[in-house]
Design an enzyme around this catalytic site. Sequence first.
Site, PDB file in Angstrom:
ATOM      1  N   SER A  92      -0.049  35.314 -50.220  1.00  0.00           N
ATOM      2  CA  SER A  92       0.421  36.664 -50.442  1.00  0.00           C
ATOM      3  C   SER A  92      -0.626  37.699 -49.713  1.00  0.00           C
ATOM      4  CB  SER A  92       0.511  37.044 -51.787  1.00  0.00           C
ATOM      5  OG  SER A  92       0.821  38.642 -51.938  1.00  0.00           O
TER       6      SER A  92
ATOM      7  N   ASP B 291      -3.206  46.870 -48.727  1.00  0.00           N
ATOM      8  CA  ASP B 291      -2.379  45.791 -47.891  1.00  0.00           C
ATOM      9  C   ASP B 291      -1.697  46.737 -46.721  1.00  0.00           C
ATOM     10  OD1 ASP B 291      -0.609  43.692 -47.129  1.00  0.00           O
ATOM     11  OD2 ASP B 291       0.950  44.172 -48.429  1.00  0.00           O
TER      12      ASP B 291
ATOM     13  N   ASP C  96       1.819  34.525 -45.539  1.00  0.00           N
ATOM     14  CA  ASP C  96       2.475  35.933 -45.254  1.00  0.00           C
ATOM     15  C   ASP C  96       1.657  36.472 -44.026  1.00  0.00           C
ATOM     16  OD1 ASP C  96       3.022  38.834 -45.007  1.00  0.00           O
ATOM     17  OD2 ASP C  96       2.596  39.161 -46.973  1.00  0.00           O
TER      18      ASP C  96
ATOM     19  N   GLU D 178       7.045  39.809 -40.308  1.00  0.00           N
ATOM     20  CA  GLU D 178       8.012  40.887 -40.780  1.00  0.00           C
ATOM     21  C   GLU D 178       8.190  41.960 -39.343  1.00  0.00           C
ATOM     22  OE1 GLU D 178       5.831  44.168 -43.059  1.00  0.00           O
ATOM     23  OE2 GLU D 178       5.218  42.351 -43.730  1.00  0.00           O
TER      24      GLU D 178
ATOM     25  N   ARG E 232      11.239  38.036 -41.287  1.00  0.00           N
ATOM     26  CA  ARG E 232      11.137  39.159 -42.605  1.00  0.00           C
ATOM     27  C   ARG E 232      11.851  40.219 -42.181  1.00  0.00           C
ATOM     28  NH1 ARG E 232       6.222  40.621 -46.500  1.00  0.00           N
ATOM     29  NH2 ARG E 232       6.754  42.793 -47.018  1.00  0.00           N
TER      30      ARG E 232
ATOM     31  N   HIS F 129      14.607  41.798 -47.686  1.00  0.00           N
ATOM     32  CA  HIS F 129      13.934  42.427 -48.298  1.00  0.00           C
ATOM     33  C   HIS F 129      14.525  43.767 -49.000  1.00  0.00           C
ATOM     34  CE1 HIS F 129      10.269  42.763 -50.804  1.00  0.00           C
ATOM     35  NE2 HIS F 129       9.474  43.009 -49.755  1.00  0.00           N
TER      36      HIS F 129
END
Length: 303
Positions: A42, A54, A81, A110, A153, A184
């Site tokens: 993560s 993050d 990730d 992503e 993602r 998501h």
Amino acid sequence: MKKTTMLRKLISSDKLIQVIGANDGLTAILTEKNGFDALWASGLAISTSAGVPDASILTMTEFLNAASYMNKASNLPVIADCDTGFGGVNNIIRMVSEYEAAGIAGVCIEDKNFPKRNSFLEGHELADMHEFSAKIRLAKSAQKDPDFVVIARLESLIAGKGMEDAMNRAMAYSEAGADLILVHSKSKSADEIIMFAHEWKKKGIPTPLVVVPTTYYTINKDQLEEIGIKMVIYANQLLRSAVPAMNDALKTLYEAGTTAPLEEKMSSVKEVFSIVKTEEIDTVEDLYSRYIQNHREYRTTIV
């Protein structure tokens, strides 16, 4: 069996893959002990454990090192990730090469612009759909192991761009070769995820779907299977459970001035030793000592 093959077999099976977000070897070991299928390295948990937001602050090497600790500590496949892919096209190529060489089973990137913001904040800028599709295609062409997994993602629902944008992007990423699509959402209900899954099924696109039920947490695994979800990632629940537990312990210790009120709530030192197989150190050291003694005796005899 290689962990890439393990993950690929799970994806090909009929079961829902249950994945836990982790950030170190200990959380990896505990996840395996409790029967889950895979680990999510993560970005939030790794960043938080380093004491930073993050927000694309840690480097690829720092993220990879954390994922590698998890991979070595557990028999479970690790999905990493990788935020937006750590840069441009050459960064993507290096990312796939380095993660694959480290034995990581798959990566997820992503479709947001660098620097990314955590999905549960505001102010997201989505990447150009065609540029991100090219990133996915490039990542797939860079892998050497055919079982290595690349997850795209999809952040359209997070950014408030709507279902049509989400569906268009998902189809483009599927065509580009993504092995799975992570759709998501930060809605408090699972309605838009359910709607997306139904539309996806209607279109007959075989690329499996992944969800991260952080805010719409009342949906259970049976319901996820029913709507055709292949993988569920509980991305930050271990981290969020640990924070209050540590805060409570610190507060209790500070106020009591003794560990006595904590003793019944804590793992014993013996249990901690057992989790990381400390007894194996003694076994190896004993074998080493016996080898030295036998070698001494042998050398004494022949001299």
